[in-house]
Design a protein around this motif. Structure first.
Motif, mmCIF file in Angstrom:
data_model
loop_
_atom_site.group_PDB
_atom_site.id
_atom_site.type_symbol
_atom_site.label_atom_id
_atom_site.label_comp_id
_atom_site.label_asym_id
_atom_site.label_seq_id
_atom_site.Cartn_x
_atom_site.Cartn_y
_atom_site.Cartn_z
ATOM 1 N N GLU A 20 0.817 -1.218 0.000
ATOM 2 C CA GLU A 20 0.000 0.000 0.000
ATOM 3 C C GLU A 20 0.846 1.262 0.000
ATOM 4 O OE1 GLU A 20 -2.873 0.087 3.073
ATOM 5 O OE2 GLU A 20 -4.021 -1.612 2.302
ATOM 6 N N THR A 21 2.100 1.140 0.439
ATOM 7 C CA THR A 21 2.958 2.322 0.523
ATOM 8 C C THR A 21 4.160 2.254 -0.411
ATOM 9 O OG1 THR A 21 4.099 1.336 2.405
ATOM 10 C CG2 THR A 21 2.308 2.866 2.891
ATOM 11 N N VAL A 22 4.673 1.064 -0.696
ATOM 12 C CA VAL A 22 5.882 0.914 -1.509
ATOM 13 C C VAL A 22 5.516 0.435 -2.904
ATOM 14 C CG1 VAL A 22 8.095 -0.255 -1.754
ATOM 15 C CG2 VAL A 22 7.295 0.432 0.515
ATOM 16 N N GLN A 23 5.971 1.178 -3.901
ATOM 17 C CA GLN A 23 5.705 0.802 -5.285
ATOM 18 C C GLN A 23 6.733 -0.197 -5.800
ATOM 19 O OE1 GLN A 23 6.019 3.993 -8.280
ATOM 20 N NE2 GLN A 23 4.064 3.269 -9.091
ATOM 21 N N ALA A 24 8.004 -0.005 -5.429
ATOM 22 C CA ALA A 24 9.049 -0.887 -5.958
ATOM 23 C C ALA A 24 10.301 -0.833 -5.101
ATOM 24 C CB ALA A 24 9.392 -0.488 -7.393
ATOM 25 N N PHE A 25 10.946 -1.987 -4.977
ATOM 26 C CA PHE A 25 12.336 -2.072 -4.558
ATOM 27 C C PHE A 25 13.143 -2.303 -5.835
ATOM 28 C CE2 PHE A 25 10.220 -3.587 -0.666
ATOM 29 C CZ PHE A 25 10.903 -2.891 0.315
ATOM 30 N N TRP A 26 14.279 -1.662 -5.968
ATOM 31 C CA TRP A 26 15.044 -1.828 -7.194
ATOM 32 C C TRP A 26 16.544 -1.671 -6.941
ATOM 33 C CZ3 TRP A 26 17.628 2.759 -7.989
ATOM 34 C CH2 TRP A 26 17.040 3.922 -7.474
ATOM 35 N N TYR A 27 17.293 -2.241 -7.859
ATOM 36 C CA TYR A 27 18.749 -2.112 -7.832
ATOM 37 C C TYR A 27 19.210 -1.880 -9.262
ATOM 38 C CZ TYR A 27 23.573 -3.656 -8.268
ATOM 39 O OH TYR A 27 24.896 -3.719 -8.589
ATOM 40 N N VAL A 28 20.072 -0.902 -9.462
ATOM 41 C CA VAL A 28 20.581 -0.620 -10.801
ATOM 42 C C VAL A 28 22.102 -0.650 -10.785
ATOM 43 C CG1 VAL A 28 20.539 1.913 -10.482
ATOM 44 C CG2 VAL A 28 20.469 0.932 -12.786
ATOM 45 N N HIS A 29 22.665 -1.293 -11.802
ATOM 46 C CA HIS A 29 24.113 -1.324 -11.993
ATOM 47 C C HIS A 29 24.396 -0.777 -13.378
ATOM 48 C CE1 HIS A 29 27.942 -3.668 -13.093
ATOM 49 N NE2 HIS A 29 28.286 -2.679 -12.294
ATOM 50 N N VAL A 30 25.157 0.306 -13.450
ATOM 51 C CA VAL A 30 25.448 0.983 -14.705
ATOM 52 C C VAL A 30 26.919 0.788 -15.031
ATOM 53 C CG1 VAL A 30 25.386 3.190 -15.925
ATOM 54 C CG2 VAL A 30 23.688 2.688 -14.159
ATOM 55 N N PRO A 31 27.267 0.447 -16.289
ATOM 56 C CA PRO A 31 28.677 0.286 -16.646
ATOM 57 C C PRO A 31 29.462 1.569 -16.409
ATOM 58 C CG PRO A 31 27.237 -0.499 -18.400
ATOM 59 C CD PRO A 31 26.370 0.211 -17.416
#
Length: 291
Positions: A20-31
């Motif tokens: 109800e409160t969190v839309q997404a957990f995410w992790y990004v790795h950029v070269p």
């Protein structure tokens, strides 16, 4: 900790009790690579943790101020574009809140979040915020990080969560996003416009009218966002998009897009296919980033 050698964007499932409160957990790795990109208004709070460097910096997308925070920060609900230094954002863990749940991260009202793009998490959470990055660095990967942050949010939610306020703000945000007038939304919810404004400032970080502008702008981004290799944005039918997204005409869309993105719509191109809110910096804006 073992990280992938190629660019990746990972979404981690949100536990049922936090949806109800969190839309997404995410992790990004950029070269590895330098340069700047534009972060466009998204209309909701984010918590971001830099796993590569113990800092975040950003610049006003219109050439104004510079903002800095430590490696764990609260990103406000933007109403203006900001420029991000890609070289210091190669490994980032984050969570995106739903539009009406800013108080869960901010610990109640956080008026700064509407005014600046970055706030050091230590200023909001105290010791717990200052130590969060170190604790995540000790974990083996993004899934374990998400588990840890979920536990922190549950603990903070018990102290700061106001379910009635969040539900009211969510209904207001949805109706504003569909184009209802502010006074009509307030009347439909049985509150005054001043009460609605205070509520949305606290839970969204934006006033009702600004949230409405940003929500309409987001519909445009969702319509044209197609990743950096397609070129769809450059060739889009802006008159048709204007009509579909609730603008008076193409000229109105162009004016609003430029005001919120710092670039004309024909210059917009997502910097990656995983989301429309990060855009390639137009060449004529590069001098602003270097300033």
């Amino acid at each position: 900790m073992c990280w992938p050698a190629h660019r990746s964007w990972t979404r981690i499932a949100v536990p049922a009790d936090l949806r109800e409160t969190v839309q997404a957990f995410w992790y990004v790795h950029v070269p590895a690579g330098d340069g700047w990109e534009t972060k466009l208004p998204g209309g909701s709070f984010q918590l971001v943790v830099n796993l590569d460097r113990d800092r975040f910096t950003a610049r006003d997308g219109f050439g104004g101020g510079r903002f800095a925070a430590g490696g764990a920060a609260l990103a406000g609900a933007l109403a203006l574009p900001v420029l991000l230094d890609r070289s210091e954002r190669r490994r980032v863990f984050g969570i995106s809140l739903r539009p009406a749940a800013g108080g869960v991260i901010a610990g109640g009202a956080c008026p700064q979040a509407a005014a600046v793009p970055l706030i050091d998490l230590g200023e909001v959470w105290g010791t717990e915020g200052r130590l969060l990055r170190e604790r995540l660095l000790d974990l083996p990967g993004p899934a374990e990080m998400a588990d840890h942050v979920a536990q922190v949010l549950r603990h903070r939610g018990r102290a700061h969560l106001d379910p009635a306020a969040i539900a009211l703000a969510a209904r207001a945000a949805g109706r504003l996003g569909r184009g209802m007038r502010v006074t009509a939304v307030a009347d439909s919810l049985g509150v005054s416009t001043s009460t609605l404004t205070r509520l949305l400032r606290r839970e969204l970080g934006l006033t009702p009218k600004v949230h409405q502008r940003v929500a309409r702008f987001q519909r445009v981004l969702t319509t044209v966002g197609a990743g950096p290799d397609t070129g769809r944005a450059v060739g889009s039918d802006w008159a048709a998009i204007a009509a579909a997204c609730g603008y008076y005409d193409q000229s109105h869309l162009i004016h609003e897009f430029t005001a919120l993105a710092g670039m004309r719509p024909g210059h917009y191109l997502p910097s990656h296919a995983d989301g429309p809110h990060h855009a390639v910096l137009p060449k004529n804006a590069a001098r602003v980033a270097r300033a």
